[in-house]
Design a protein around this motif. Structure first.
Motif, PDB file in Angstrom:
ATOM      1  N   VAL A 114     133.722  83.912 171.702  1.00  0.00           N
ATOM      2  CA  VAL A 114     132.696  83.216 171.670  1.00  0.00           C
ATOM      3  C   VAL A 114     131.896  83.251 173.198  1.00  0.00           C
ATOM      4  CG1 VAL A 114     131.352  80.967 171.412  1.00  0.00           C
ATOM      5  CG2 VAL A 114     133.394  81.464 169.996  1.00  0.00           C
ATOM      6  N   ALA A 130     138.757  78.748 170.001  1.00  0.00           N
ATOM      7  CA  ALA A 130     138.037  79.706 170.249  1.00  0.00           C
ATOM      8  C   ALA A 130     138.319  80.326 171.609  1.00  0.00           C
ATOM      9  CB  ALA A 130     136.627  79.767 169.839  1.00  0.00           C
ATOM     10  N   LYS A 186     138.623  83.561 167.689  1.00  0.00           N
ATOM     11  CA  LYS A 186     137.303  84.228 167.882  1.00  0.00           C
ATOM     12  C   LYS A 186     136.814  84.148 169.259  1.00  0.00           C
ATOM     13  CE  LYS A 186     136.600  85.015 163.349  1.00  0.00           C
ATOM     14  NZ  LYS A 186     135.658  84.615 162.374  1.00  0.00           N
ATOM     15  N   LEU A 193     136.662  79.651 163.652  1.00  0.00           N
ATOM     16  CA  LEU A 193     136.625  79.724 165.164  1.00  0.00           C
ATOM     17  C   LEU A 193     137.897  79.921 165.802  1.00  0.00           C
ATOM     18  CD1 LEU A 193     134.512  76.580 165.689  1.00  0.00           C
ATOM     19  CD2 LEU A 193     133.841  78.862 165.815  1.00  0.00           C
ATOM     20  N   THR A 194     138.900  79.821 164.969  1.00  0.00           N
ATOM     21  CA  THR A 194     140.549  80.150 165.795  1.00  0.00           C
ATOM     22  C   THR A 194     140.316  81.584 165.934  1.00  0.00           C
ATOM     23  OG1 THR A 194     141.258  78.457 164.463  1.00  0.00           O
ATOM     24  CG2 THR A 194     142.965  80.127 165.136  1.00  0.00           C
TER      25      THR A 194
END
Length: 317
Positions: free
Chosen positions: A171, A193, A169, A166-167
Motif C-alpha cells: 500500500v 499491509a 498487500k 489487506l494482508t
C-alpha cells in the motif's frame, strides 16, 4: 466531456467503490444502534465549533446538520465569526463540562490569529470526535481505546465493505498529515499491509506508486495521480477534495480529487470517485464516532468498535 464521463462510468461501473452505498449501509446500522440509546432516554449530541468565515466550512456544517438530523442525532452549531484564541479555549472548556454534549468537532481551518494545534489540545480526548488531540493519536498508535480520525475511518470502512484483502498487500499512501496520512498508514499496518508513505520530498514517485496494490492519495493537489502512476488492477482511494475552474459548470467550478479519474479508471481495478467516494462516508464516520463517545462514557463500547486493532475496552449493553 460529459458524454466521455458517462461512457467511462457506464463501462467501468463494477470498478467503482461507491461511498454513497457504503454510507447508506452505515446509516441503517447507526440508526438501529441509536434507537437502543433513545429507548434509554439518551440521544448523542454533537457540538460543531465554527470559528471564522471559511465558506467551505460553513457549507459543510450545514450539510453535516442535515445528515445528523436524518440519522437521528442532535447537533448544535457554535458559530463565532469574530473570536479570540482565549475565547475559543473558554468555549471548548464549557463544552467539555456540558454533560449533554457527547462530542466536539472543530471545523478547520481556524482564523490565522488562532493557533489550531494549541486550541485542539484543550478538547476533552473522550469528546474529540475527529481524533486530533495528542492523546487520541497516541491511543491510536498504542492500539488503545480512543477516537480515530474520521477520514481514515471512512477509507477503512470502504475497504471493509467491498471485502478488499489487506494482508500482505503493498500500500502506498500519498500524504503524511496527522489528519489522514499518518493515521491511515497505522490502520493499514494493523491489517497486515506493507505501507509506504510518500510526501513532497519523495523522489521517483511514479516508480513507487506503480508498485502499489492499493494507492491512497491524500495530498490535496488536483489530478496529481494519472494512469501512468497506477499499477494495472490496483485499488485507488482518492481522499483529495479540490475545487477547480470549470466553465461548463453553473458555479464556474467543480469538485475533483487528487486522481485524474478519466485516465486512472482505465488502469485501476477499483477506484473511488470524487465526489461520491470517501466524502459521504466521512460524514457517516463523524456520527459513528459521536455514538462511540456515548458508548465510551457509559462503558458500553462493543468489542468490534475498540482501538485501532487488537486491544479491547469495556463491552456490554
Amino acid at each position: 466531456m460529459l458524454m466521455k464521463r458517462e461512457i467511462l462510468r457506464g463501462y467501468f461501473k463494477m470498478k467503482i467503490l461507491d461511498g454513497k452505498v457504503v454510507a447508506h449501509h452505515w446509516k441503517k446500522k447507526l440508526q438501529q444502534q441509536l434507537l437502543q440509546w433513545k429507548d434509554k432516554g439518551i440521544t448523542p449530541t454533537l457540538a460543531i465549533i465554527l470559528a471564522g468565515e471559511d465558506k467551505p466550512s460553513v457549507m459543510y456544517t450545514h450539510f453535516m446538520k442535515k445528515v445528523a438530523i436524518e440519522y437521528g442525532f442532535n447537533l448544535n452549531v457554535y458559530k463565532e465569526e469574530n473570536i479570540t484564541e482565549k475565547q475559543l479555549i473558554t468555549l471548548i472548556h464549557t463544552l467539555n463540562e456540558t454533560k449533554e454534549i457527547t462530542g466536539i468537532l472543530m471545523m478547520m481551518p481556524l482564523p490565522k490569529s488562532i493557533d489550531a494545534q494549541k486550541v485542539i489540545q484543550h478538547i476533552n480526548p473522550d469528546k474529540d470526535i475527529d481524533g486530533l488531540t495528542t492523546v487520541n493519536l497516541g491511543r491510536l498508535l498504542n492500539k488503545e481505546v480512543g477516537h480515530i480520525p474520521c477520514t481514515p475511518r471512512a477509507v477503512m470502512a470502504i475497504l471493509s465493505f467491498y471485502d478488499i484483502e489487506l494482508t500482505g498487500k503493498n500500500v502506498v499512501v500519498l500524504g503524511r498529515s496527522t489528519v489522514v496520512g499518518k493515521p491511515i498508514s497505522i490502520l493499514l499496518e494493523e491489517k497486515n499491509a506493507t505501507v509506504t508513505v510518500c510526501h513532497s520530498h519523495t523522489k521517483n514517485l511514479p516508480e513507487i506508486t506503480c508498485q502499489a496494490d492499493i494507492l491512497v492519495s491524500a495530498i490535496g493537489k488536483p489530478h496529481l495521480v494519472n494512469r501512468d502512476m497506477v499499477k494495472p488492477g490496483a485499488i485507488v482511494i482518492d481522499v483529495g477534495i479540490n475545487r477547480i475552474p470549470d466553465p461548463e459548470s453553473p458555479k464556474g467550478s467543480r469538485l475533483t480529487g487528487d486522481v485524474e479519474f478519466e485516465s486512472a479508471v482505465e488502469q485501476a481495478g477499483w477506484i473511488t470517485p470524487v465526489p461520491g467516494g470517501v466524502g459521504p462516508l466521512t460524514v457517516a464516520m463523524v456520527l459513528r464516532n459521536t455514538l462511540r463517545a456515548a458508548q465510551l462514557r457509559h462503558g458500553c463500547l462493543p468489542k468490534s468498535e475498540t482501538g485501532a486493532g487488537s486491544k479491547t475496552g469495556k463491552a456490554g449493553c
